[in-house]
Design a protein around this motif. Structure first.
Motif, mmCIF file in Angstrom:
data_model
loop_
_atom_site.group_PDB
_atom_site.id
_atom_site.type_symbol
_atom_site.label_atom_id
_atom_site.label_comp_id
_atom_site.label_asym_id
_atom_site.label_seq_id
_atom_site.Cartn_x
_atom_site.Cartn_y
_atom_site.Cartn_z
ATOM 1 N N HIS A 56 0.807 -1.223 0.000
ATOM 2 C CA HIS A 56 0.000 0.000 0.000
ATOM 3 C C HIS A 56 0.838 1.271 0.000
ATOM 4 N N PHE A 57 2.140 1.142 0.224
ATOM 5 C CA PHE A 57 2.981 2.334 0.263
ATOM 6 C C PHE A 57 3.397 2.724 -1.158
ATOM 7 N N ARG A 58 2.642 3.621 -1.747
ATOM 8 C CA ARG A 58 2.957 4.176 -3.070
ATOM 9 C C ARG A 58 3.375 5.639 -2.871
ATOM 10 N N ARG A 59 4.584 5.945 -3.175
ATOM 11 C CA ARG A 59 5.124 7.266 -2.840
ATOM 12 C C ARG A 59 4.307 8.398 -3.439
ATOM 13 N N GLU A 60 3.834 8.199 -4.657
ATOM 14 C CA GLU A 60 3.117 9.275 -5.334
ATOM 15 C C GLU A 60 1.703 9.480 -4.799
ATOM 16 N N ARG A 61 1.202 8.553 -3.950
ATOM 17 C CA ARG A 61 -0.166 8.647 -3.453
ATOM 18 C C ARG A 61 -0.245 8.802 -1.930
ATOM 19 N N MET A 62 0.892 8.948 -1.278
ATOM 20 C CA MET A 62 0.859 8.986 0.181
ATOM 21 C C MET A 62 0.208 10.253 0.736
ATOM 22 N N ASP A 63 0.049 11.275 -0.078
ATOM 23 C CA ASP A 63 -0.624 12.503 0.360
ATOM 24 C C ASP A 63 -2.074 12.577 -0.098
ATOM 25 N N ASP A 64 -2.577 11.509 -0.691
ATOM 26 C CA ASP A 64 -3.939 11.486 -1.219
ATOM 27 C C ASP A 64 -4.855 10.793 -0.212
ATOM 28 N N PRO A 65 -5.776 11.498 0.438
ATOM 29 C CA PRO A 65 -6.663 10.854 1.429
ATOM 30 C C PRO A 65 -7.509 9.738 0.832
ATOM 31 N N ALA A 66 -7.861 9.848 -0.457
ATOM 32 C CA ALA A 66 -8.676 8.803 -1.078
ATOM 33 C C ALA A 66 -7.920 7.481 -1.129
ATOM 34 N N TRP A 67 -6.620 7.536 -1.448
ATOM 35 C CA TRP A 67 -5.826 6.298 -1.509
ATOM 36 C C TRP A 67 -5.653 5.693 -0.111
ATOM 37 N N LEU A 68 -5.341 6.500 0.866
ATOM 38 C CA LEU A 68 -5.153 5.993 2.225
ATOM 39 C C LEU A 68 -6.436 5.373 2.760
ATOM 40 N N THR A 69 -7.563 5.999 2.467
ATOM 41 C CA THR A 69 -8.847 5.457 2.913
ATOM 42 C C THR A 69 -9.182 4.166 2.195
ATOM 43 N N ALA A 70 -8.879 4.092 0.893
ATOM 44 C CA ALA A 70 -9.135 2.867 0.124
ATOM 45 C C ALA A 70 -8.334 1.699 0.677
ATOM 46 N N CYS A 71 -7.092 1.950 1.065
ATOM 47 C CA CYS A 71 -6.268 0.884 1.639
ATOM 48 C C CYS A 71 -6.851 0.403 2.969
ATOM 49 N N ASP A 72 -7.319 1.334 3.802
ATOM 50 C CA ASP A 72 -7.933 0.942 5.072
ATOM 51 C C ASP A 72 -9.197 0.112 4.852
ATOM 52 N N LEU A 73 -9.966 0.460 3.830
ATOM 53 C CA LEU A 73 -11.187 -0.305 3.541
ATOM 54 C C LEU A 73 -10.860 -1.743 3.144
ATOM 55 N N LEU A 74 -9.847 -1.912 2.290
ATOM 56 C CA LEU A 74 -9.511 -3.261 1.846
ATOM 57 C C LEU A 74 -8.985 -4.095 3.012
ATOM 58 N N VAL A 75 -8.145 -3.511 3.863
ATOM 59 C CA VAL A 75 -7.620 -4.238 5.014
ATOM 60 C C VAL A 75 -8.749 -4.607 5.974
ATOM 61 N N THR A 76 -9.686 -3.693 6.167
ATOM 62 C CA THR A 76 -10.823 -3.973 7.053
ATOM 63 C C THR A 76 -11.648 -5.135 6.534
ATOM 64 N N ASP A 77 -11.878 -5.165 5.214
ATOM 65 C CA ASP A 77 -12.635 -6.262 4.628
ATOM 66 C C ASP A 77 -11.903 -7.595 4.793
ATOM 67 N N PHE A 78 -10.572 -7.576 4.631
ATOM 68 C CA PHE A 78 -9.791 -8.801 4.793
ATOM 69 C C PHE A 78 -9.875 -9.311 6.237
ATOM 70 N N LEU A 79 -9.744 -8.425 7.203
ATOM 71 C CA LEU A 79 -9.774 -8.838 8.602
ATOM 72 C C LEU A 79 -11.135 -9.386 9.005
#
Length: 585
Positions: free
Chosen positions: A86-109
């Motif tokens: 999930h660590f993509r340097r060009e997207r680390m300042d984008d709230p949409a990307w960070l939120t999308a990663c949290d959603l996928l991890v939540t679904d996996f758990l």
């Protein structure tokens, strides 16, 4: 006295218990490559749980109270950010990307029923997340949903992923995540097959010993999780394995299930095999006798395990107190003095594979994993105070964990040893360039002795047969020319060899590369080229030699002359070299 006996021991923090559970669970390979640390004062808010950095640092908030299940959920959440890339340097300042990663991890758990959901996470996501990209695109189209998708393990809308730069080493968290899932599936299949055979909850002692390393011995825990145990009777019988053996290339540990050892004995055996792999004993053998090298390794490793009090040493294990404190190379020299006695004691537990395989991409990744796993295990073992470690073992682990010195750096050191810096002195024979500014004041110039400069010469015997790679020749000759000029060596005697020698005479270093020609494409015979230089009265007897070959040559008679070999990486000389060997990568 009664008060001291009734005094309760301090309870273990919940996050430590949760982390030990994760390290022995589904994500054990990934978890053993990451080590948590407590956040510094002021680094985290009071209600934060944890965060993870791009360099694999897991920062915990020790002030946050939670159950073991809640901490298991939070720590696994952070680990999955690393494992899912999930660590993509060009997207680390984008709230949409960070939120999308949290959603996928939540679904996996939620789908894997990992841990216990903390109260702030006990709500349903506004939409299902099938992938990071799908969730990211959807949030870009519907930015009003960002406020409803806050599943970060930090508070106040801050992300739980922190960019701190690229990894300083080649650890691949994605591959470790995939390997963790693969091992978890294999364990589940193995467990179900045993239950189907009516074996119930019984597990062999060697599997219980492996589990003990995963849960209770961090020095070797990561290595224990990376090996596949092969305990098929027909396989080990066909391979002639009486107790155990390790194949470092295949990452397989062969165990004889008919060997009658108790649990403590298997702990000793497994730790022995793990150290063989971690300390790269198969690669370090090089040109030594493999049987005697295995014997020397066993003497050293067994003595370390006795000092560490790991398990119980079986009666058949090799041990001699006279070798205590010695390195494997030192023990090997002692063993070679009594070859007949030690040859019959070959343990046959170190399986040597194809040496050239370690030069491939897959081989380099496996080698890097071994080095990283044992070094990280040492750091965690030392930091947590998990027990005594011999000084010799610690030194070897630190030496193995460091990357090998590049060949061109070693070659530069060789030049420094052979050609000391030239001393300069002032002379009025040549006026200084500052003389024109003060013509009435004579000023001497710095100069070197011409005779000394003329004596600085070395020889290059170059294998120019068709088996030599042109790119390696260019790299070697380019470095030789650069180091020669930097050390005021302006004369090089060059001899080309394939099936016959071709004398090129004395050249300037910068002219070497342009003079190379592939002649004859015959077999490699370097001794005629050496003899040509040895019998030439114009070539100084004390001038050193550089021999560039692919290793396909017979033992060379150099009559005590200082020399060094440059061979392609992965090749080996068919005889023990007396001079240094630099491997061209």
């Amino acid at each position: 006295m009664a008060e001291k006996q009734n005094r309760k021991q301090p309870e273990r923090p919940a996050y430590e218990t949760a982390w030990e559970k994760i390290r022995s669970g589904m994500l054990r390979d990934l978890a053993w490559s990451v080590y948590p640390q407590l956040g510094k004062p002021g680094q985290m808010a009071r209600d934060d749980w944890a965060c993870v950095t791009s360099q694999g640092e897991l920062v915990l908030n020790s002030a946050r109270s939670g159950t073991v299940g809640e901490w298991e959920y939070v720590l696994t959440h952070c680990l999955l950010h690393l494992g899912m890339d999930h660590f993509r340097r060009e997207r680390m300042d984008d709230p949409a990307w960070l939120t999308a990663c949290d959603l996928l991890v939540t679904d996996f758990l939620r789908s894997s029923h990992t841990g216990t959901l903390p109260p702030e996470f006990q709500r349903t996501p506004p939409f299902p997340a099938r992938s990071e990209e799908q969730a990211y695109s959807y949030l870009k189209e519907h930015p009003e949903l960002l406020a409803e998708c806050g599943f970060s393990t930090t508070t106040h809308g801050r992300p739980d992923m922190v960019w701190t730069g690229e990894l300083p080493h080649r650890t691949s968290f994605q591959k470790l995540f995939a390997q963790s899932l693969q091992n978890a599936i294999q364990d589940a299949l193995r467990s179900s097959s045993r239950l189907g055979e009516g074996m119930g909850r019984w597990r062999p002692d060697y599997l219980q010993a492996r589990d003990w390393f995963l849960s209770s011995y961090p020095l070797l825990g990561a290595l224990a999780s990376s090996f596949t145990i092969v305990d098929d009777r027909d396989t080990v019988r066909r391979m002639g394995i009486s107790v155990a053996a390790v194949n470092c290339q295949l990452r397989e540990l062969y165990l004889n299930p008919d060997c009658r050892l108790h649990l403590e004995g298997w702990k000793f055996i497994l730790a022995h095999e793990f150290l063989h792999a971690a300390l790269r004993h198969d690669v370090r053998c090089q040109d030594r006798d493999p049987v005697l090298w295995n014997v020397a390794c066993d003497f050293v490793v067994n003595d370390w395990l006795l000092e560490m009090n790991v398990g119980a040493m079986p009666d058949f294990a090799l041990h001699d107190p006279a070798f205590r404190g010695m390195s494997v190379e030192g023990v090997y020299d002692q063993v070679c003095q009594d070859v007949r006695f030690y040859t019959g004691r070959d343990p046959k537990d170190l399986l040597y594979g194809d040496e050239a395989w370690w030069d491939t991409l897959e081989g380099s990744e496996v080698d890097e994993y071994y080095r990283s796993a044992i070094y990280q295990g040492l750091e965690y073992h030392t930091r947590q105070g998990r027990g005594f470690l011999p000084a010799g073992l610690v030194e070897e682990i630190r030496a193995v964990s460091r990357p090998p010195i590049p060949w061109d750096v070693e070659l530069a050191r060789w030049f420094d040893e052979q050609f000391a810096p030239m001393e300069k002195h002032r002379s009025y024979a040549r006026l200084s360039r500052r003389q024109s500014a003060t013509p009435d004041i004579p000023r001497p110039a710095w100069r070197t002795e011409p005779d000394v400069e003329h004596q600085r010469i070395f020889g290059v015997v170059l294998d120019t047969s068709g088996s030599m790679d042109r790119q390696l020749l260019a790299a070697a000759l380019g470095s030789i020319a650069s180091y020669s000029q930097a050390r005021d060596v302006h004369h090089v005697r060059v001899v080309f060899c394939d099936a016959a020698p071709y004398d090129q005479g004395v050249l300037h270093p910068e002219d070497i590369a342009g003079a190379v020609q592939v002649r004859g494409r015959g077999g490699t015979k370097l001794q005629p080229g050496i003899d040509l230089l040895e019998h030439d009265p114009a070539f100084p007897k004390d001038a050193p030699l550089l021999i560039i070959t692919d290793g396909a040559c017979d033992r060379l008679q150099l009559h005590g002359r200082e020399h060094a070999y440059l061979i392609p990486w992965g090749n080996r000389l068919p005889f023990p070299p007396r001079g240094p060997v630099f491997k061209l990568r």
